[in-house]
Design a protein around this motif. Structure first.
Motif, PDB file in Angstrom:
ATOM      1  N   HIS A 168       0.828  -1.207   0.000  1.00  0.00           N
ATOM      2  CA  HIS A 168       0.000   0.000   0.000  1.00  0.00           C
ATOM      3  C   HIS A 168       0.863   1.258   0.000  1.00  0.00           C
ATOM      4  N   GLY A 228      -4.920  -2.256  -2.052  1.00  0.00           N
ATOM      5  CA  GLY A 228      -5.525  -1.408  -3.072  1.00  0.00           C
ATOM      6  C   GLY A 228      -6.615  -0.516  -2.511  1.00  0.00           C
ATOM      7  N   ALA A 278      -5.425  -0.488  -8.627  1.00  0.00           N
ATOM      8  CA  ALA A 278      -4.856  -1.119  -7.443  1.00  0.00           C
ATOM      9  C   ALA A 278      -5.861  -2.052  -6.775  1.00  0.00           C
TER      10      ALA A 278
END
Length: 403
Positions: A49, A293, A315
């Protein structure tokens, strides 16, 4: 005089368990092992992340896949060994605790691997875990004469590859990616090589349960990462994140439903069992990546990232698409429901297109909800004798794959 099991020396007490043992379930030690792996999974997802939010997408994905391979492979090898040889004696408990210690060492090295490309700590933790399994395999060779050759092949193969991982630390940086791929390939070939003389007595239902439990753990990480990210936004006064939170929760629920929609069976043929077991690397890695994501999407909504809305959308969309494709390959394609296959593939295509428009996370949630409805309908229609096609079987009479 024949020795009883209790009178055997410690290194001969690891006999194989019955693959048809009734009421076989995960033990407290296995659950503790999984719990400690939560730390490593959380570290991998959190650092993915962070790296994606900073715009280091290619680097982040490559390092994430390498880190997650170490986590998944160590967990998987322990799981299949325990299914066949879990004696729960003192020596076995000690070797398992050593593997847990290795997992914690590995987890501590994840941030440095992402930020600096330094995999030394991860390698040390991984090798600690794998060397402990060598002790287990040597004990299995001594205690289970019927599978002695298999156990010794495992012990030798694991040892050779671990030497390779340690030597890799001395290679120049330009060789690290290629050497990783070579050694990872060697790792996954060890079971195929070792099990060829005769498969170890692992328990099919126990294996399915263990994989399901780890899937729940990874889904829990998605919930945690999403919750923390949204809480941060709400603490900053951004109330618009409520709808994003709802979409994220819907995605998690759908991922759970799709995986556990129907009971799963594992083939007792080596090639198909390996395909099912290895395929879960993409299941576990993609689920954890969905959490990362969603956190990237939260950062984008708060203008707290260095990526575009398109990148933030992908993502989430890419790991969801990987999850659906892999789940189709492992669980769906053997059901002989062509329209369900079409539904899965259409979902994948649409999921990969929604980042091009507005509200990609919300649209992904809607598409997964529709796929859940399709799976429910397929299950209900499948209960009809006219709609049920016979499952293909292998030469041994067992199912050819997960169903």
């Amino acid at each position: 005089m024949t020795q009883t099991r209790s009178a055997r020396p410690w290194y001969r007490r690891m006999t194989g368990r019955r693959p048809d043992e009734p009421h076989r379930s995960a033990t407290p030690l296995e659950l503790f092992f999984d719990l400690c792996f939560v730390v490593a999974v959380a570290q991998a997802a959190d650092n993915l992340h962070g790296a994606v939010s900073e715009g280091h997408i290619g680097l982040a994905v490559g390092r994430y896949l390498m880190v997650f391979f170490a986590i998944w492979w160590a967990w998987m090898n322990f799981t299949w060994f325990a299914s066949a040889y879990d004696t729960d004696d003192d020596v076995y408990r000690v070797t398992t605790l050593v593997q847990i210690a290795g997992a914690l060492i590995l987890a501590s090295g994840v941030p440095r691997a992402f930020t600096e490309g330094d995999f030394a700590t991860i390698t040390v933790g991984y090798v600690v875990m794998r060397l402990a399994t060598i002790v287990d395999w040597i004990r299995a060779a001594a205690g289970d004469p019927a599978h002695r050759i298999v156990a010794l092949r495992y012990a030798g193969g694991v040892f050779v590859v671990q030497v390779g991982w340690l030597l890799r630390l001395a290679l120049p940086d330009s060789w690290l990616a290629g050497s990783f791929l070579l050694l990872a390939l060697a790792e996954v070939l060890v079971p195929a090589f070792a099990e060829r003389p005769g498969m170890t007595p692992w328990h099919p239902r126990h294996i399915v349960e263990r994989y399901g439990l780890f899937t729940l753990i990874v889904l829990g990480e998605v919930v945690l990462v999403t919750s923390v990210a949204i809480q941060t936004g709400l603490d900053a006064g951004d109330r618009q994140l409520w709808s994003l939170a709802a979409a994220g929760i819907a995605i998690v629920f759908a991922l759970w439903w799709l995986y556990f929609d129907q009971p799963v069976a594992v083939s007792n043929q080596l090639r198909r069992a390996l395909f099912w077991g290895y395929g879960h690397y993409l299941i576990f890695a993609s689920v954890a990546a969905v959490g990362a994501g969603l956190a990237v999407e939260v950062n984008h909504e708060r203008d707290d990232s260095h990526v575009s809305g398109l990148t933030a959308g992908y993502a989430v969309a890419v790991p969801v698409a990987v999850y659906v494709v892999t789940l189709w390959a492992l669980h769906v394609r053997h059901r002989r429901r062509r329209w369900l296959t079409v539904a899965c593939l259409c979902t994948v295509v649409l999921v990969l297109l929604v980042p091009l428009g507005p509200a990609p996370v919300h649209l992904v949630a809607v598409l997964l909800f529709c796929l859940v409805i399709a799976t429910v309908l397929a299950r209900r229609l499948g209960r009809s004798p006219d709609a049920t096609a016979p499952e293909p079987t292998g030469s041994d009479g067992g199912p050819v794959g997960a169903q």
